[in-house]
Design a protein around this motif. Sequence first.
Motif, PDB file in Angstrom:
ATOM      1  N   SER A  39       0.835  -1.219   0.000  1.00  0.00           N
ATOM      2  CA  SER A  39       0.000   0.000   0.000  1.00  0.00           C
ATOM      3  C   SER A  39       0.862   1.259   0.000  1.00  0.00           C
ATOM      4  CB  SER A  39      -0.934   0.015   1.215  1.00  0.00           C
ATOM      5  OG  SER A  39      -0.189  -0.027   2.424  1.00  0.00           O
ATOM      6  N   ASP A  40       2.050   1.195   0.603  1.00  0.00           N
ATOM      7  CA  ASP A  40       2.990   2.323   0.577  1.00  0.00           C
ATOM      8  C   ASP A  40       3.902   2.267  -0.641  1.00  0.00           C
ATOM      9  OD1 ASP A  40       2.053   3.393   2.960  1.00  0.00           O
ATOM     10  OD2 ASP A  40       3.478   2.279   4.182  1.00  0.00           O
ATOM     11  N   HIS A  41       4.349   1.079  -0.954  1.00  0.00           N
ATOM     12  CA  HIS A  41       5.363   0.929  -1.996  1.00  0.00           C
ATOM     13  C   HIS A  41       4.804   1.164  -3.405  1.00  0.00           C
ATOM     14  CE1 HIS A  41       8.970  -0.361  -3.989  1.00  0.00           C
ATOM     15  NE2 HIS A  41       8.378  -1.417  -4.543  1.00  0.00           N
ATOM     16  N   LYS A  42       3.519   0.928  -3.608  1.00  0.00           N
ATOM     17  CA  LYS A  42       2.968   1.024  -4.964  1.00  0.00           C
ATOM     18  C   LYS A  42       3.128   2.423  -5.560  1.00  0.00           C
ATOM     19  CE  LYS A  42      -1.786   1.875  -3.389  1.00  0.00           C
ATOM     20  NZ  LYS A  42      -3.185   1.345  -3.410  1.00  0.00           N
ATOM     21  N   ASP A  43       3.120   3.452  -4.706  1.00  0.00           N
ATOM     22  CA  ASP A  43       3.254   4.816  -5.218  1.00  0.00           C
ATOM     23  C   ASP A  43       4.689   5.148  -5.625  1.00  0.00           C
ATOM     24  OD1 ASP A  43       0.558   5.381  -4.829  1.00  0.00           O
ATOM     25  OD2 ASP A  43       0.871   6.043  -2.759  1.00  0.00           O
ATOM     26  N   GLU A  44       5.661   4.425  -5.093  1.00  0.00           N
ATOM     27  CA  GLU A  44       7.059   4.714  -5.387  1.00  0.00           C
ATOM     28  C   GLU A  44       7.701   3.683  -6.311  1.00  0.00           C
ATOM     29  OE1 GLU A  44       9.013   4.579  -1.580  1.00  0.00           O
ATOM     30  OE2 GLU A  44       8.957   2.383  -1.496  1.00  0.00           O
ATOM     31  N   CYS A  45       7.026   2.549  -6.517  1.00  0.00           N
ATOM     32  CA  CYS A  45       7.646   1.423  -7.225  1.00  0.00           C
ATOM     33  C   CYS A  45       8.080   1.789  -8.640  1.00  0.00           C
ATOM     34  CB  CYS A  45       6.681   0.243  -7.254  1.00  0.00           C
ATOM     35  SG  CYS A  45       7.426  -1.284  -7.898  1.00  0.00           S
ATOM     36  N   GLU A  46       7.187   2.412  -9.405  1.00  0.00           N
ATOM     37  CA  GLU A  46       7.520   2.778 -10.783  1.00  0.00           C
ATOM     38  C   GLU A  46       8.662   3.788 -10.823  1.00  0.00           C
ATOM     39  OE1 GLU A  46       5.368   4.557 -14.835  1.00  0.00           O
ATOM     40  OE2 GLU A  46       4.199   4.221 -13.005  1.00  0.00           O
ATOM     41  N   ARG A  47       8.637   4.731  -9.898  1.00  0.00           N
ATOM     42  CA  ARG A  47       9.691   5.748  -9.827  1.00  0.00           C
ATOM     43  C   ARG A  47      11.044   5.102  -9.501  1.00  0.00           C
ATOM     44  NH1 ARG A  47       7.199   8.701  -6.410  1.00  0.00           N
ATOM     45  NH2 ARG A  47       8.375   8.176  -4.531  1.00  0.00           N
ATOM     46  N   LEU A  48      11.044   4.188  -8.534  1.00  0.00           N
ATOM     47  CA  LEU A  48      12.280   3.496  -8.174  1.00  0.00           C
ATOM     48  C   LEU A  48      12.774   2.594  -9.304  1.00  0.00           C
ATOM     49  CD1 LEU A  48      11.552   2.519  -4.455  1.00  0.00           C
ATOM     50  CD2 LEU A  48      13.171   4.229  -5.275  1.00  0.00           C
ATOM     51  N   GLU A  49      11.839   1.997 -10.029  1.00  0.00           N
ATOM     52  CA  GLU A  49      12.209   1.168 -11.182  1.00  0.00           C
ATOM     53  C   GLU A  49      12.980   1.994 -12.208  1.00  0.00           C
ATOM     54  OE1 GLU A  49      10.075  -1.721 -14.529  1.00  0.00           O
ATOM     55  OE2 GLU A  49       8.917  -0.155 -13.531  1.00  0.00           O
ATOM     56  N   GLU A  50      12.503   3.216 -12.449  1.00  0.00           N
ATOM     57  CA  GLU A  50      13.177   4.095 -13.402  1.00  0.00           C
ATOM     58  C   GLU A  50      14.555   4.506 -12.885  1.00  0.00           C
ATOM     59  OE1 GLU A  50      13.592   5.897 -16.993  1.00  0.00           O
ATOM     60  OE2 GLU A  50      11.930   4.620 -16.330  1.00  0.00           O
ATOM     61  N   GLN A  51      14.649   4.780 -11.595  1.00  0.00           N
ATOM     62  CA  GLN A  51      15.925   5.166 -11.013  1.00  0.00           C
ATOM     63  C   GLN A  51      16.938   4.027 -11.064  1.00  0.00           C
ATOM     64  OE1 GLN A  51      15.287   6.854  -7.081  1.00  0.00           O
ATOM     65  NE2 GLN A  51      13.548   8.058  -7.805  1.00  0.00           N
ATOM     66  N   MET A  52      16.472   2.799 -10.897  1.00  0.00           N
ATOM     67  CA  MET A  52      17.369   1.638 -10.919  1.00  0.00           C
ATOM     68  C   MET A  52      17.998   1.430 -12.306  1.00  0.00           C
ATOM     69  SD  MET A  52      17.802   0.012  -7.993  1.00  0.00           S
ATOM     70  CE  MET A  52      18.093  -1.735  -8.311  1.00  0.00           C
ATOM     71  N   LYS A  53      17.363   1.979 -13.329  1.00  0.00           N
ATOM     72  CA  LYS A  53      17.901   1.848 -14.685  1.00  0.00           C
ATOM     73  C   LYS A  53      19.186   2.655 -14.859  1.00  0.00           C
ATOM     74  CE  LYS A  53      13.366   1.170 -16.889  1.00  0.00           C
ATOM     75  NZ  LYS A  53      12.365   1.759 -17.832  1.00  0.00           N
ATOM     76  N   HIS A  54      19.432   3.600 -13.940  1.00  0.00           N
ATOM     77  CA  HIS A  54      20.581   4.494 -14.078  1.00  0.00           C
ATOM     78  C   HIS A  54      21.715   4.147 -13.115  1.00  0.00           C
ATOM     79  CE1 HIS A  54      17.885   6.731 -16.608  1.00  0.00           C
ATOM     80  NE2 HIS A  54      17.085   7.040 -15.601  1.00  0.00           N
ATOM     81  N   VAL A  55      21.707   2.922 -12.586  1.00  0.00           N
ATOM     82  CA  VAL A  55      22.737   2.508 -11.631  1.00  0.00           C
ATOM     83  C   VAL A  55      24.133   2.648 -12.218  1.00  0.00           C
ATOM     84  CG1 VAL A  55      23.714   0.514 -10.415  1.00  0.00           C
ATOM     85  CG2 VAL A  55      21.272   1.018 -10.239  1.00  0.00           C
ATOM     86  N   ASP A  56      24.307   2.255 -13.478  1.00  0.00           N
ATOM     87  CA  ASP A  56      25.629   2.337 -14.104  1.00  0.00           C
ATOM     88  C   ASP A  56      26.127   3.779 -14.184  1.00  0.00           C
ATOM     89  OD1 ASP A  56      25.669  -0.381 -14.401  1.00  0.00           O
ATOM     90  OD2 ASP A  56      25.099  -0.374 -16.520  1.00  0.00           O
ATOM     91  N   VAL A  57      25.209   4.718 -14.388  1.00  0.00           N
ATOM     92  CA  VAL A  57      25.592   6.123 -14.440  1.00  0.00           C
ATOM     93  C   VAL A  57      26.041   6.595 -13.061  1.00  0.00           C
ATOM     94  CG1 VAL A  57      24.793   8.470 -14.904  1.00  0.00           C
ATOM     95  CG2 VAL A  57      24.043   6.586 -16.365  1.00  0.00           C
ATOM     96  N   LEU A  58      25.322   6.179 -12.030  1.00  0.00           N
ATOM     97  CA  LEU A  58      25.691   6.557 -10.664  1.00  0.00           C
ATOM     98  C   LEU A  58      27.078   6.038 -10.305  1.00  0.00           C
ATOM     99  CD1 LEU A  58      22.411   5.910  -8.619  1.00  0.00           C
ATOM    100  CD2 LEU A  58      23.228   8.046  -9.580  1.00  0.00           C
ATOM    101  N   ASN A  59      27.403   4.838 -10.769  1.00  0.00           N
ATOM    102  CA  ASN A  59      28.675   4.201 -10.438  1.00  0.00           C
ATOM    103  C   ASN A  59      29.821   4.604 -11.361  1.00  0.00           C
ATOM    104  OD1 ASN A  59      27.405   2.781  -8.396  1.00  0.00           O
ATOM    105  ND2 ASN A  59      27.105   0.932  -9.599  1.00  0.00           N
ATOM    106  N   ASP A  60      29.551   5.521 -12.277  1.00  0.00           N
ATOM    107  CA  ASP A  60      30.551   5.885 -13.288  1.00  0.00           C
ATOM    108  C   ASP A  60      31.499   6.963 -12.767  1.00  0.00           C
ATOM    109  OD1 ASP A  60      31.952   6.123 -15.638  1.00  0.00           O
ATOM    110  OD2 ASP A  60      30.454   7.397 -16.615  1.00  0.00           O
TER     111      ASP A  60
END
Length: 380
Positions: A39-60
């Motif tokens: 019930s809490d996570h559903k509002d952030e899940c899609e946003r976090l999914e998009e952020q996880m796509k940029h992990v390689d950029v964060l680690n660069d």
Amino acid sequence: MECAGKGRGNRCIGPARRRCGRCGAVAYCSASHQLLHWSDHKDECERLEEQMKHVDVLNDFPFTFSEESTVQVCEKQESRCSFLSKRGVHRVGMWMYECCCGLSVASFDCASTGRSTDEGWNLPSILCPCSEPSFQISKHLCSWKNYFDWRSIPLHSPVALLLHWPLTIYYATQVAGLRSFNSKISDKLCIHYLGPEKELLQLSVFGELLALFPGVKVDIELIGPEIPQHRNGEMINLCSYAHCADTDCICKSSSENFSSSTGMIKSSAVTLRLHKGFYHDRYGDIAKDSVPHLIIAPNAGIAAYSSWLSTIELIREINVPAVFSDYCEEACHLAASCISTITGHPPKLPIQLNPFRQPMVVEDSALFLPCYSNCFLFGM
């Protein structure tokens, strides 16, 4: 990592190893806790999914140790302690508070008494900026590679782990539109720096502002509740750069790096003043002598602390550019929502990656999303 559903229903039954199948950013100890948290996570899940796509950029990062300080620390193949130990800077000087065991050695309050700690780099001169640069900056620095090339420091040096503090200040003046090499606003720059914590044991690293702002008198008012009471009102002049470990280096013949007093301040290019308390409580007194060109709040945690409400209202009233940072994009998103609620407007400076974020991941963060000190910037 803690179970994201901790405290809901029954007690956690074990380690949080069950990751959300969509975003992969949070984990749970069991299917029941995952269902309870939805019930809490559903509002952030899609946003976090998009952020996880940029992990390689964060680690660069451009450093030779980048995989060691990012992926390997995340996967617990390495730790901050082992990284620092390999480079001979574990639990010494300014490096004391860059790992968990260093934090347990002494409290900020005790360690800061009388400046008993060594405030140098504890590195040979070739690995650190302990003296004047060979030439002034001719264009804006926009990456760690730019900076290391300018300062002639090899990319295996770990100094960026501490230099992210002054470099983030430097970059914040750029994104706030205060500094231009074609048109200097003045020969003085006044900054109100909110919420310092472990920086209080790394203050000599701010001597690098001498090189980053040549010919400019930089005054920084550091305000926050973590400043020890006995240091409230302390004035510090940075007259030279943090010293290296070489006994015969030119940096040893320069003027003393620190001088403190409660009276008159010596002439200096960089002056720090410490003020204990919240910004909205202390601003009136501080502004009598120091009206800011810029407000900076590193790793602010706006969504986590209710005390920010009054400070955000004050910043809106005084109408001074303010740049905040935080450890991950999600923390910035939550902070931006808070600012919008308080002010009625979204932040003027959109959330953006800080090229001068600390190049070592935070251990045991609340998300699988990599977190770095001063990772993202946004502002009013």
